[in-house]
Structures are given as structure tokens and as C-alpha cells.
Design a protein around this motif. Structure first.
Motif, PDB file in Angstrom:
ATOM      1  N   THR A  60       1.437  -3.973   9.645  1.00 13.26           N
ATOM      2  CA  THR A  60       2.849  -4.160   8.563  1.00 13.26           C
ATOM      3  C   THR A  60       3.837  -4.658   9.024  1.00 13.26           C
ATOM      4  O   THR A  60       4.584  -5.499   8.533  1.00 13.26           O
ATOM      5  N   GLY A  84       0.226   2.117   3.641  1.00 15.85           N
ATOM      6  CA  GLY A  84      -0.612   2.897   4.604  1.00 15.85           C
ATOM      7  C   GLY A  84      -1.561   4.085   3.980  1.00 15.85           C
ATOM      8  O   GLY A  84      -2.400   4.416   5.011  1.00 15.85           O
ATOM      9  N   PRO A  98      -2.857   6.307   0.337  1.00 16.06           N
ATOM     10  CA  PRO A  98      -2.412   6.801  -1.230  1.00 16.06           C
ATOM     11  C   PRO A  98      -1.035   7.430  -1.506  1.00 16.06           C
ATOM     12  O   PRO A  98      -0.822   8.220  -0.497  1.00 16.06           O
ATOM     13  N   ASP A 113       3.266  -0.545  -4.697  1.00 21.84           N
ATOM     14  CA  ASP A 113       2.420   0.208  -3.907  1.00 21.84           C
ATOM     15  C   ASP A 113       1.354  -0.677  -3.342  1.00 21.84           C
ATOM     16  O   ASP A 113       0.114  -0.982  -4.130  1.00 21.84           O
ATOM     17  N   THR A 114       1.336  -0.902  -1.954  1.00 22.16           N
ATOM     18  CA  THR A 114       0.552  -2.127  -1.475  1.00 22.16           C
ATOM     19  C   THR A 114      -0.642  -1.655  -0.712  1.00 22.16           C
ATOM     20  O   THR A 114      -0.499  -0.994   0.180  1.00 22.16           O
ATOM     21  N   TRP A 130      -3.827  -2.546   1.536  1.00 16.14           N
ATOM     22  CA  TRP A 130      -4.276  -3.385   2.261  1.00 16.14           C
ATOM     23  C   TRP A 130      -4.590  -2.996   3.719  1.00 16.14           C
ATOM     24  O   TRP A 130      -4.649  -1.667   3.953  1.00 16.14           O
ATOM     25  N   GLN A 131      -5.063  -3.655   4.525  1.00 21.37           N
ATOM     26  CA  GLN A 131      -5.708  -3.174   6.086  1.00 21.37           C
ATOM     27  C   GLN A 131      -5.349  -4.076   7.049  1.00 21.37           C
ATOM     28  O   GLN A 131      -5.157  -5.257   7.005  1.00 21.37           O
ATOM     29  N   THR A 132      -5.477  -3.414   8.293  1.00 22.52           N
ATOM     30  CA  THR A 132      -5.329  -4.261   9.400  1.00 22.52           C
ATOM     31  C   THR A 132      -6.115  -5.626   9.384  1.00 22.52           C
ATOM     32  O   THR A 132      -5.663  -6.840   9.520  1.00 22.52           O
ATOM     33  N   ASP A 188     -13.059   1.886   1.958  1.00 24.44           N
ATOM     34  CA  ASP A 188     -12.258   2.860   1.219  1.00 24.44           C
ATOM     35  C   ASP A 188     -13.195   2.845  -0.240  1.00 24.44           C
ATOM     36  O   ASP A 188     -13.758   2.024  -0.517  1.00 24.44           O
ATOM     37  N   ARG A 194     -10.615   6.778   2.310  1.00 28.06           N
ATOM     38  CA  ARG A 194     -11.614   6.276   3.297  1.00 28.06           C
ATOM     39  C   ARG A 194     -13.016   7.130   2.941  1.00 28.06           C
ATOM     40  O   ARG A 194     -12.848   7.986   2.646  1.00 28.06           O
ATOM     41  N   ARG A 230      -4.030   5.156  11.847  1.00 25.87           N
ATOM     42  CA  ARG A 230      -5.400   5.005  11.504  1.00 25.87           C
ATOM     43  C   ARG A 230      -6.339   5.778  12.832  1.00 25.87           C
ATOM     44  O   ARG A 230      -6.012   5.012  13.840  1.00 25.87           O
TER      45      ARG A 230
HETATM   46  C1  WT7 Z   1      -6.147   2.033   5.478  1.00 26.41           C
HETATM   47  C2  WT7 Z   1      -6.091   0.450   6.346  1.00 26.41           C
HETATM   48  C3  WT7 Z   1      -1.986  -1.797   5.425  1.00 26.41           C
HETATM   49  C4  WT7 Z   1      -1.144  -1.546   6.352  1.00 26.41           C
HETATM   50  C5  WT7 Z   1      -0.871  -0.203   6.858  1.00 26.41           C
HETATM   51  C6  WT7 Z   1      -2.234   0.507   7.146  1.00 26.41           C
HETATM   52  C7  WT7 Z   1      -5.129   2.977   3.630  1.00 26.41           C
HETATM   53  C8  WT7 Z   1      -3.352   1.350   3.212  1.00 26.41           C
HETATM   54  C9  WT7 Z   1      -2.729   1.864   1.245  1.00 26.41           C
HETATM   55  C10 WT7 Z   1      -2.321   2.160  -0.272  1.00 26.41           C
HETATM   56  C11 WT7 Z   1      -3.785   3.677  -0.522  1.00 26.41           C
HETATM   57  C12 WT7 Z   1      -3.975   2.748   1.722  1.00 26.41           C
HETATM   58  C13 WT7 Z   1      -6.661   2.454   3.443  1.00 26.41           C
HETATM   59  C14 WT7 Z   1      -7.088   1.563   4.151  1.00 26.41           C
HETATM   60  N1  WT7 Z   1      -4.217   2.362   2.835  1.00 26.41           N
HETATM   61  N2  WT7 Z   1      -2.366   1.005   2.164  1.00 26.41           N
HETATM   62  N3  WT7 Z   1      -1.082   1.294  -0.603  1.00 26.41           N
HETATM   63  N4  WT7 Z   1      -2.948   3.067  -0.981  1.00 26.41           N
HETATM   64  N5  WT7 Z   1      -4.512   3.672   0.794  1.00 26.41           N
HETATM   65  O1  WT7 Z   1      -3.484  -0.331   7.590  1.00 26.41           O
HETATM   66  O2  WT7 Z   1      -4.119   0.991   9.554  1.00 26.41           O
HETATM   67  O3  WT7 Z   1      -5.301  -0.910   8.793  1.00 26.41           O
HETATM   68  O4  WT7 Z   1      -5.212   1.202   7.482  1.00 26.41           O
HETATM   69  O5  WT7 Z   1      -5.031   2.561   5.058  1.00 26.41           O
HETATM   70  O6  WT7 Z   1      -7.514   3.662   3.395  1.00 26.41           O
HETATM   71  O7  WT7 Z   1      -8.219   1.201   4.424  1.00 26.41           O
HETATM   72  P1  WT7 Z   1      -4.647   0.276   8.387  1.00 26.41           P
END
Ligand code: WT7
Length: 632
Positions: free
Chosen positions: A296, A372, A374, A396-397, A399-401, A486, A501, A512
């Protein structure tokens, strides 16, 4: 900015076009950026033997897009506002021109040390301006940055340095965290006893601690900067050259180095930043509270915001020091318009009551974001009512690394979704829900495993040095799809609700972590035979860490074992991975083939002991009763 979506109809039309003509769609967006050479091919891809390439043949430098191209119009506009840990210390501001100069100085320092295009530079710094300079300096000279969050231990840092074969490290003497001062250089020294290929370490002074510089290896940033100019030519890079590596946790014990490349990542970070946060006019003040050590921070605090000419706020400290009003005070002080934070931060501040919020006006805020994990409805409502005063849309965004940028989200003030529902896929994103057999759920509503069936420019291109792991982690579970890990539910209107997850990854205060990593650290403690770690719902952290541990008979003082496990995890991974609960058990529930039945442990940790499912396949079903009995 031509690609900004201003109405629901514009979003829908963009989405339709992005599916019908993805190449034309992304080409049009890419044209908003500065390239040295144009592309021959917009996209080529294969999700079976995974290989993805965007804008092949094109060349660029992302810092030219973040900095140089803005100078004429925005040279005197603040690019970076840095707020220190201690409110009594002066904040620092850098205009676009000044930021470019600082980045160039840092780039010249790296060049003078001998850093070459393609070299890996490990950055282990607190949230100080030099962290931003360092990241952009690497990008400027074509070195690959690998930022390691400064909360990771020496062992974790060493593992990441070794995996990336990083030959250069940038660090600081230490960091402030609220009332605490934490060493960093000493941790680097320890890591470099384990990982030995590093040629030079640049040390930034933050705490004024005496610098113990190892001759021939360590250099003080303050000395190096005296000998460099503020001009450095950006290196021309191919679209698919690696921009950075960022380590993240997966199902196995070893973190993986997620690889992002220059062209596609730039287009996707810029496009999603502009649209999701509706950041159209330059100079809007955006504050993302994430550390640059996470994706992020990479994609929105730094690259996305600068690509679109915004003013980005960077905060060194923590939300609760000197008091629980610190975030709100910063918003007023720097007139923040767009505020992007994590549910865990919201929940921890919510727990402090409303008084710290009421001391501040928050009237400059226009848009709020969450990322990050839910966000629960209660936290969403508190955020909306008390921070947004009922007038700011919340994005409410999800996404993932690995995705590089936001994938599923509403567009602030343009599209809507109920609390705790991330929203629609952004243009270009084709999510699907798969059942256990891997069949697409085609009904309008349904629940399943969330996968993506078509590439997008920001997606990862590999796991560093390990193509097979790339394939196995993301493309092997459901052939032909990118699998996110997810679960999600599709609700009426095509809105997605993320359920969390479905693999052995847990999300603790937005960190994470792989359960296997934590188990590895626990298993190294003297006296431990084996362990199993699962997540459980935690009011503030989202998920807490519950460890079931089996000991041998050698432990003389039982009370000490808890401290040893905590210490083992803190030194093996970092303090954020310490278990919340440790239960000593005589054995772990296993199948006859020896596999730990985590499903059962998860249920026990969650307190759902009446609903354990079938336990008849267990090697020793009696164990379950004993574990339930000893539950914490
Ligand atoms: C995991 C990714 C994306 C940047 C921060 C985390 C969870 C992320 C949400 C959301 C529900 C979410 C998922 C995903 N996650 N955003 N808005 N609602 N769950 O990045 O460390 O790669 O983690 O974070 O489970 O797979 P990350």
C-alpha cells in the motif's frame, strides 16, 4: 486527465470497453504517461505456464513520470509532507522540484558506491523522507528495490537479503515508535552476520546515536551526500524490467519475493489512484497511513500519488502516541483531503472513545479509504459518522501485494456499495468465483474462491528467482486462473464482499503472515516438538494468533516456555508475529496420514466447539476433547 470516471455510466462504459477491447483500453490509459520508446505489443500472456508481459518493447523511467514531467507545472507544489513521530518536532515538506533533487542526490550516492542497473538494493528504514528518496533513487538508476518493513527481525531481514541476493543495504541508526527508540543498524549488523554478500551499507542518521560503521562496508549518508550533485539522468528501462521485489507471506514457511515490473505497474498504480480516490486536480492532499514496507505504501503513498501529481503525506509515528488524537490532529494540521487507512487502526482508535476525535475539526476531509482486511460494519459506521462526519464516501479497496494495485472497490463518490462490501471490479479486472471443483459460479449471486481470469497491467510477474513457485502459488490450484487465496461472495448488482483468506495465511493488524512461518519459529525453541498456528477473530487486530504447542519432557521451568516462544517468534520473524494465545497440548489432531487437521484447531480457537465437523478420520479422536478442555 482523460481517463477519470465521473459517473456510474462512465464507469460501466469503461468496464464494458475494458472487457471487449482490453488492449485498446489499456493502451489509451498508458498514453497518458511519458515513455521513451513506444510498445510493439500491448499484452501477451499465458496463465498455464505463467508468463505475462505488458507494453513489450516500450521503455520508460517511472521517476520521470513521478517527478520530472510535473516540474514545469507543479515544481513549487508540495510533493511530500513528512510528519515526524513527535508532534513537537518540525514537519518537513518537499516540493516536486526539491523531491527530485533529493532523489537525484540519493541516486548519485548509490551510483558512487557502484550500484548498477538490475542490482538489488535492500531498504530497511523507518518512515522518514529518506525512505522515499531511497525507493525512488533505485527506480531512477534502474536498481531493483526490495523494501523490508523495519519491524522484521534480523533473521527475516537476512532471509530477504539472501533470497534477493541484495548487495546493497540502506538503513538508519534506529527508529522512533511512539515513546520508544528502536535500533535498526544493530539489526542490520546482525543480519549481515547471517547473510554475507552485501558490499555496502548506507546509514541515515535519525536518532543521533553513535554510528558504529564497519570500515570498507558502512557509510554515513550525511558524509556521502556532501560529495554528490542534485542532478541524475533517469535510466531508460524496458517495460518488463523489474522495478521492485516485495516479500510477502504465503502458505509455506518461506516468504516469497513478489516481482513487479516498470511499465504495467506504473500504468496500473496511476490509473487506480486517480480513479478510486478521484484525485483529478494536482495538489490534492492525500494521506495513506501504511508503511512503505508494504505494498500500500509503495503503490499509493509513493508511486500512485506522485504519478498523479498529488501531495502525499508520510507519517513516522503511531496512531496512539502521544494520544489517540494523533491521526486527527495530523489531518487538521496538513489539511488532508483523502485519508486511507486500515480497519485495525480504525478499531483501535474507536476503542479509545470519541473524545480524541472531537478535539479536531476534520473539515478538510472529502474521501476516506480502507485497506488490508475486511472492514466490519461497526468500524465502517464509526469511520463514516465520526471521521467522515457522514459526508465522505468510503472506498473499501480489495487488493494484494501481488495485484500491484486496487482490484475491487467503489470509486469515491461515483459508485456505491453497502458497508463491508468492497464493490465492483475496477475496469480491466475480471473476477470469478470458483467452487471446490474449480468450476465458475455463473449465477448472479454466489460464494466461492476468488480468482481472476484475465491479466491486468499491475499484476505480479513472478516470484523472485523461483518461477515454479510462481506457478504453484497462483496458477496451479485452478488452471487457467490467477488464484487470490481469498473467498468472496457476489451480491445483487455484481458487488463483491470479501470473506477472507481460504489458505494458511492470516492477517494480523494488517500484517500478512503465514501460519507455517510462525510455526517454524516456534519449533526452533528448545523443548518444542511441534506446533500448529491458526487465526482467530480478534476485536482490534482482525485476526489474532493462536498457537497450539507440543513440548517434550525436558523443560525445567514451565513458566519460561511462554517467554521463550514469544522471544523465538520475535527474533525469527518480528514482534508483530507474536502469538496472542499459546496453549500447551500433548498432541495435535492428525489424520492417519499425519496431516495436522487445522480445520478443527481453527474451530476450537474460534470457540465453535459444537460444530467441529467429522473427526472420525483422526488418528486419536480423544485428543480433541483434551484440547477443547484446555482452550484459552
Ligand atoms: C490480503 C492481501 C492490499 C494491500 C494491503 C494488504 C486482505 C486486503 C482487503 C479488503 C477484505 C482485504 C485479503 C488479501 N485484504 N484488502 N478491502 N477487504 N480483505 O496486502 O499483505 O498482500 O494482503 O489482504 O485477504 O488477500 P497483502
Amino acid at each position: 486527465m482523460s481517463f477519470l470516471l465521473k459517473t456510474p455510466a462512465e464507469y460501466q462504459e469503461a468496464y464494458r470497453q475494458s472487457i471487449l477491447h482490453p488492449e485498446a483500453f489499456w493502451e489509451n490509459i498508458a498514453n497518458a504517461y511519458t515513455w521513451r520508446k513506444p510498445w510493439n505489443d500491448v499484452l501477451s500472456w499465458d496463465f498455464h505456464n505463467p508468463n505475462i508481459s505488458w507494453f513489450e518493447g516500450a521503455t520508460l523511467n517511472i521517476t520521470e513520470n513521478c517527478l520530472d514531467r510535473h516540474i514545469e507545472q507543479l515544481g513549487n507544489q508540495p510533493a511530500l509532507i513528512w510528519e515526524p513521530n513527535d508532534p513537537k518536532e518540525q514537519s518537513r515538506q518537499f516540493t516536486y522540484s526539491e523531491l527530485l533533487e533529493e532523489v537525484n542526490r540519493m541516486a548519485n550516492i548509490l551510483l558512487a558506491l557502484g550500484v548498477k542497473t538490475g542490482d538489488r538494493v535492500c531498504i530497511y528504514l523507518p518512515m522518514i523522507p529518506e525512505l522515499s528518496f531511497a525507493v525512488l533513487a533505485c527506480a531512477r538508476i534502474g536498481a531493483i528495490h526490495s523494501v523490508v518493513f523495519a519491524g522484521f527481525s534480523a533473521q527475516s531481514l537476512a532471509d530477504r537479503i539472501t533470497d534477493a541476493q541484495a548487495e546493497w543495504v540502506i538503513t538508519a541508526d534506529g527508529q522512533y515508535r511512539g515513546a520508544k527508540q528502536i535500533p535498526l543498524k544493530a539489526i542490520v549488523d546482525e543480519a549481515l552476520e547471517i547473510s554475507t554478500g552485501v558490499k555496502a551499507v548506507v546509514v541515515v542518521n535519525r536518532l543521533n546515536w553513535p554510528l558504529h560503521l564497519k570500515p570498507g562496508r558502512d557509510y554515513a549518508y550525511a558524509d556521502l551526500i556532501k560529495n554528490v550533485t542534485n542532478f541524475c539522468e533517469p535510466v531508460e528501462r524496458s517495460s518488463e524490467d523489474i522495478l521492485f521485489i516485495l516479500y510477502t507471506s504465503g502458505s509455506t514457511g518461506k516468504p516469497k519475493g513478489v516481482v513487479h515490473t516498470c511499465g504495467g505497474y506504473m500504468v496500473y498504480a496511476g490509473y487506480t489512484f486517480a480513479n478510486v480516490f478521484q484525485c483529478d486536480a494536482p495538489g490534492k492532499i492525500f494521506w495513506c497511513t501504511a508503511d512503505i514496507g508494504w505494498i500500500t505504501g509503495h503503490s499509493y503513498l509513493l508511486y500512485g500519488a506522485l504519478l498523479q501529481g498529488a501531495t502525499t503525506v508520510m507519517f513516522e509515528g503511531i496512531p496512539t502516541w502521544p494520544d489517540a488524537g494523533r491521526f486527527w490532529q495530523i489531518i487538521d494540521k496538513h489539511r488532508v483531503e483523502i485519508f486511507y487507512t486500515a480497519p485495525t487502526a480504525i478499531r483501535s482508535l474507536m476503542a479509545q472513545g470519541i473524545d480524541p476525535v472531537l478535539s479536531y475539526s476534520l473539515h478538510t476531509l472529502k474521501i476516506l479509504g480502507s485497506v488490508g482486511e475486511p472492514i466490519n460494519v461497526e468500524a465502517w459506521q464509526w469511520y463514516h459518522a465520526h471521521i467522515g462526519k457522514g459526508k465522505c464516501p468510503i472506498v473499501d479497496t480489495w487488493w494484494q501485494t501481488e495485484t500491484g494495485g486496487i482490484m475491487i472497490s467503489t470509486i469515491a463518490g461515483v459508485t456505491e456499495a453497502p458497508p463491508a462490501t468492497a464493490g465492483h471490479p475496477l475496469p480491466g479486472i475480471q473476477p470469478v468465483l470458483l467452487d471446490a471443483m474449480g468450476t465458475e459460479i455463473t449465477e448472479d449471486t454466489g460464494e466461492g474462491n476468488l480468482a481472476i481470469r484475465f491479466p491486468w497491467p499491475g499484476m505480479l510477474r513472478g516470484t523472485y528467482g523461483d518461477p515454479e513457485r510462481f506457478r504453484l502459488s497462483y496458477f496451479a490450484t485452478y488452471p487457467g486462473y490467477y488464484f487470490t487465496g481469498d473467498g468472496a461472495r457476489r451480491e445483487p448488482g455484481g458487488l463483491y464482499r470479501i470473506l477472507g483468506r481460504v489458505d494458511d495465511v492470516i492477517n494480523v493488524s494488517g500484517h500478512r503472515l503465514g501460519t507455517a512461518e510462525i510455526e517454524n519459529a516456534i519449533n526452533l525453541c528448545p523443548g518444542v516438538i511441534e506446533s500448529a498456528v491458526v487465526g482467530f477473530p480478534h476485536e482490534i487486530k482482525g485476526q489474532g494468533i493462536y498457537a497450539f504447542v507440543v513440548l517434550d519432557n525436558s523443560i525445567p521451568e514451565m513458566e519460561l516456555i511462554y517467554d521463550q516462544i514469544m522471544e523465538g517468534v520475535a527474533s525469527g520473524i518480528g514482534r508483530m508475529a507474536k502469538p496472542d494465545k499459546i496453549q500447551l497440548v500433548t498432541g495435535l489432531p492428525k489424520t492417519r496420514s499425519g496431516k495436522i487437521m487445522r480445520r478443527i484447531l481453527r474451530k476450537i480457537a474460534e470457540g465453535e466447539i459444537n460444530n467441529l465437523g467429522d473427526i472420525s478420520t483422526l488418528l486419536d479422536p480423544n485428543l480433541v476433547g483434551e484440547i477443547i478442555e484446555g482452550r484459552i
